[in-house]
Design a protein around this motif. Structure first.
Motif, PDB file in Angstrom:
ATOM      1  N   ALA A  47       0.823  -1.209   0.000  1.00 52.35           N
ATOM      2  CA  ALA A  47       0.000   0.000   0.000  1.00 52.35           C
ATOM      3  C   ALA A  47       0.853   1.254   0.000  1.00 52.35           C
ATOM      4  N   ALA A  48       1.945   1.238   0.755  1.00 49.46           N
ATOM      5  CA  ALA A  48       2.831   2.404   0.808  1.00 49.46           C
ATOM      6  C   ALA A  48       3.497   2.649  -0.549  1.00 49.46           C
ATOM      7  N   ILE A  49       3.864   1.577  -1.233  1.00 48.75           N
ATOM      8  CA  ILE A  49       4.447   1.711  -2.574  1.00 48.75           C
ATOM      9  C   ILE A  49       3.421   2.310  -3.535  1.00 48.75           C
ATOM     10  N   LEU A  50       2.221   1.757  -3.523  1.00 47.08           N
ATOM     11  CA  LEU A  50       1.198   2.200  -4.466  1.00 47.08           C
ATOM     12  C   LEU A  50       0.745   3.635  -4.202  1.00 47.08           C
ATOM     13  N   ALA A  51       0.899   4.097  -2.975  1.00 47.83           N
ATOM     14  CA  ALA A  51       0.511   5.476  -2.657  1.00 47.83           C
ATOM     15  C   ALA A  51       1.356   6.488  -3.413  1.00 47.83           C
ATOM     16  N   GLU A  52       2.575   6.110  -3.787  1.00 44.41           N
ATOM     17  CA  GLU A  52       3.474   7.053  -4.463  1.00 44.41           C
ATOM     18  C   GLU A  52       3.929   6.598  -5.844  1.00 44.41           C
ATOM     19  N   ALA A  53       3.782   5.321  -6.126  1.00 44.72           N
ATOM     20  CA  ALA A  53       4.253   4.773  -7.400  1.00 44.72           C
ATOM     21  C   ALA A  53       3.098   4.046  -8.085  1.00 44.72           C
ATOM     22  N   PRO A  54       2.424   4.680  -9.035  1.00 45.44           N
ATOM     23  CA  PRO A  54       1.241   4.081  -9.658  1.00 45.44           C
ATOM     24  C   PRO A  54       1.584   3.020 -10.707  1.00 45.44           C
ATOM     25  N   VAL A  55       2.094   1.896 -10.232  1.00 46.38           N
ATOM     26  CA  VAL A  55       2.429   0.795 -11.134  1.00 46.38           C
ATOM     27  C   VAL A  55       1.150   0.121 -11.609  1.00 46.38           C
ATOM     28  N   ARG A  56       1.264  -0.675 -12.671  1.00 47.39           N
ATOM     29  CA  ARG A  56       0.089  -1.368 -13.199  1.00 47.39           C
ATOM     30  C   ARG A  56       0.170  -2.882 -13.029  1.00 47.39           C
ATOM     31  N   ILE A  57       1.347  -3.385 -12.612  1.00 44.93           N
ATOM     32  CA  ILE A  57       1.508  -4.811 -12.318  1.00 44.93           C
ATOM     33  C   ILE A  57       2.334  -4.930 -11.042  1.00 44.93           C
ATOM     34  N   LEU A  58       1.961  -5.865 -10.171  1.00 45.82           N
ATOM     35  CA  LEU A  58       2.736  -6.178  -8.972  1.00 45.82           C
ATOM     36  C   LEU A  58       3.488  -7.480  -9.217  1.00 45.82           C
ATOM     37  N   GLN A  59       4.804  -7.436  -9.074  1.00 45.60           N
ATOM     38  CA  GLN A  59       5.639  -8.619  -9.300  1.00 45.60           C
ATOM     39  C   GLN A  59       6.063  -9.200  -7.960  1.00 45.60           C
ATOM     40  N   ALA A  60       5.614 -10.403  -7.669  1.00 39.32           N
ATOM     41  CA  ALA A  60       5.943 -11.096  -6.430  1.00 39.32           C
ATOM     42  C   ALA A  60       7.186 -11.949  -6.676  1.00 39.32           C
ATOM     43  N   HIS A  61       8.313 -11.542  -6.104  1.00 42.49           N
ATOM     44  CA  HIS A  61       9.580 -12.175  -6.450  1.00 42.49           C
ATOM     45  C   HIS A  61      10.223 -12.894  -5.256  1.00 42.49           C
ATOM     46  N   GLY A  62       9.390 -13.249  -4.286  1.00 37.71           N
ATOM     47  CA  GLY A  62       9.919 -13.957  -3.124  1.00 37.71           C
ATOM     48  C   GLY A  62       9.388 -15.373  -3.042  1.00 37.71           C
ATOM     49  N   ARG A  63       9.046 -15.775  -1.824  1.00 36.94           N
ATOM     50  CA  ARG A  63       8.540 -17.130  -1.591  1.00 36.94           C
ATOM     51  C   ARG A  63       7.018 -17.151  -1.440  1.00 36.94           C
ATOM     52  N   GLU A  64       6.368 -16.187  -2.059  1.00 39.46           N
ATOM     53  CA  GLU A  64       4.914 -16.094  -1.931  1.00 39.46           C
ATOM     54  C   GLU A  64       4.238 -17.375  -2.429  1.00 39.46           C
ATOM     55  N   SER A  65       3.286 -17.849  -1.654  1.00 38.75           N
ATOM     56  CA  SER A  65       2.521 -19.041  -2.038  1.00 38.75           C
ATOM     57  C   SER A  65       1.450 -18.649  -3.040  1.00 38.75           C
ATOM     58  N   PRO A  66       0.860 -19.636  -3.729  1.00 38.01           N
ATOM     59  CA  PRO A  66      -0.277 -19.307  -4.584  1.00 38.01           C
ATOM     60  C   PRO A  66      -1.395 -18.595  -3.824  1.00 38.01           C
ATOM     61  N   GLU A  67      -1.599 -18.979  -2.577  1.00 34.03           N
ATOM     62  CA  GLU A  67      -2.638 -18.341  -1.765  1.00 34.03           C
ATOM     63  C   GLU A  67      -2.309 -16.874  -1.505  1.00 34.03           C
ATOM     64  N   ARG A  68      -1.040 -16.578  -1.252  1.00 37.28           N
ATOM     65  CA  ARG A  68      -0.635 -15.184  -1.027  1.00 37.28           C
ATOM     66  C   ARG A  68      -0.762 -14.375  -2.313  1.00 37.28           C
ATOM     67  N   VAL A  69      -0.402 -14.960  -3.441  1.00 37.57           N
ATOM     68  CA  VAL A  69      -0.554 -14.268  -4.723  1.00 37.57           C
ATOM     69  C   VAL A  69      -2.015 -13.918  -4.962  1.00 37.57           C
ATOM     70  N   ALA A  70      -2.899 -14.867  -4.721  1.00 36.94           N
ATOM     71  CA  ALA A  70      -4.329 -14.614  -4.897  1.00 36.94           C
ATOM     72  C   ALA A  70      -4.816 -13.526  -3.949  1.00 36.94           C
ATOM     73  N   ALA A  71      -4.283 -13.513  -2.737  1.00 40.34           N
ATOM     74  CA  ALA A  71      -4.687 -12.502  -1.758  1.00 40.34           C
ATOM     75  C   ALA A  71      -4.230 -11.106  -2.186  1.00 40.34           C
TER      76      ALA A  71
END
Length: 215
Positions: free
Chosen positions: A70-94
């Protein structure tokens, strides 16, 4: 989705302008303090303001919680979020549900089992990024390492995907031919030093990738 090229880890107006001028479809901004490519959201926001609508800004994050996103999006209006860690499919969906933006999930590839693991994200993610598996003590990405592109040759995916991992101007054409990729992502392969993008290498990479896609 054919012929897309993402230049990731940009941090200066000059390199953003070079990526746009030479035909990048996507540009990535890294929000991960350990990375030499890390930028503050406010800096990324100013760089995104330079982009034409035809170029998609992407935020690379590593196991970020909702407050960080949320803090990133408040100042950087990106159009895609890239999850580059150990995020599970459930976390990606969330993340998708919480922020209403497409999510690209990066998956490290080193063996056939990793390809199967990548398929496990197809229902949750909007896009996949097939990258070289990071060393155990290294950064999650941007390590300049390639994987065996033959591992994904002929593989069928239900989501659009980018090929990443150690790509350079002199290897990207072969990578596209071998893997069957229709989109590629580069970071360290267009740098003169870690985190320092080289305008000449950006131009050369985009030229080589475009020539292969269009040939």
């Amino acid at each position: 989705m054919t012929g897309f090229v993402k230049i990731c880890g940009l941090s200066t107006p000059e390199t953003v302008d070079a990526a746009v001028a030479h035909g990048a479809s996507h540009v990535g901004f890294v929000f991960f303090p350990r990375s030499p490519r890390n930028v503050a959201p406010a800096v990324a926001g100013r760089l995104i303001a330079r982009l034409p609508d035809s170029v998609t800004p992407v935020a690379l994050m590593v196991d970020a919680d909702d407050d960080t996103i949320a803090a990133i999006l408040a100042e950087a209006p990106v159009r895609i979020l890239q999850a580059h860690g150990r995020e599970s499919p459930e976390r990606v969906a969330a993340i998708r549900a919480r922020f209403g933006l497409p999510v690209m999930k990066a998956v490290g590839i080193a063996e056939t089992g990793d390809v199967a693991r990548a398929h496990g994200y197809e229902a949750a993610a909007d896009l996949l990024l097939l990258d070289a598996k990071a060393p155990k003590k290294g950064l999650p990405g941007g390590n300049g390492l390639a994987f065996d592109w033959g591992l994904i040759a002929g593989e069928r995916w239900s989501r659009p995907w980018f090929l990443a991992g150690g790509l350079r101007p002199d290897t990207v054409a072969d990578a596209i031919r071998t893997s069957g990729a229709s989109a590629v992502d580069v970071s360290s392969g267009v740098e003169s030093a870690p985190g320092v993008k080289d305008i000449g290498l950006i131009a050369a990479f985009l030229s080589a990738a475009r020539a292969q896609f269009e040939g």
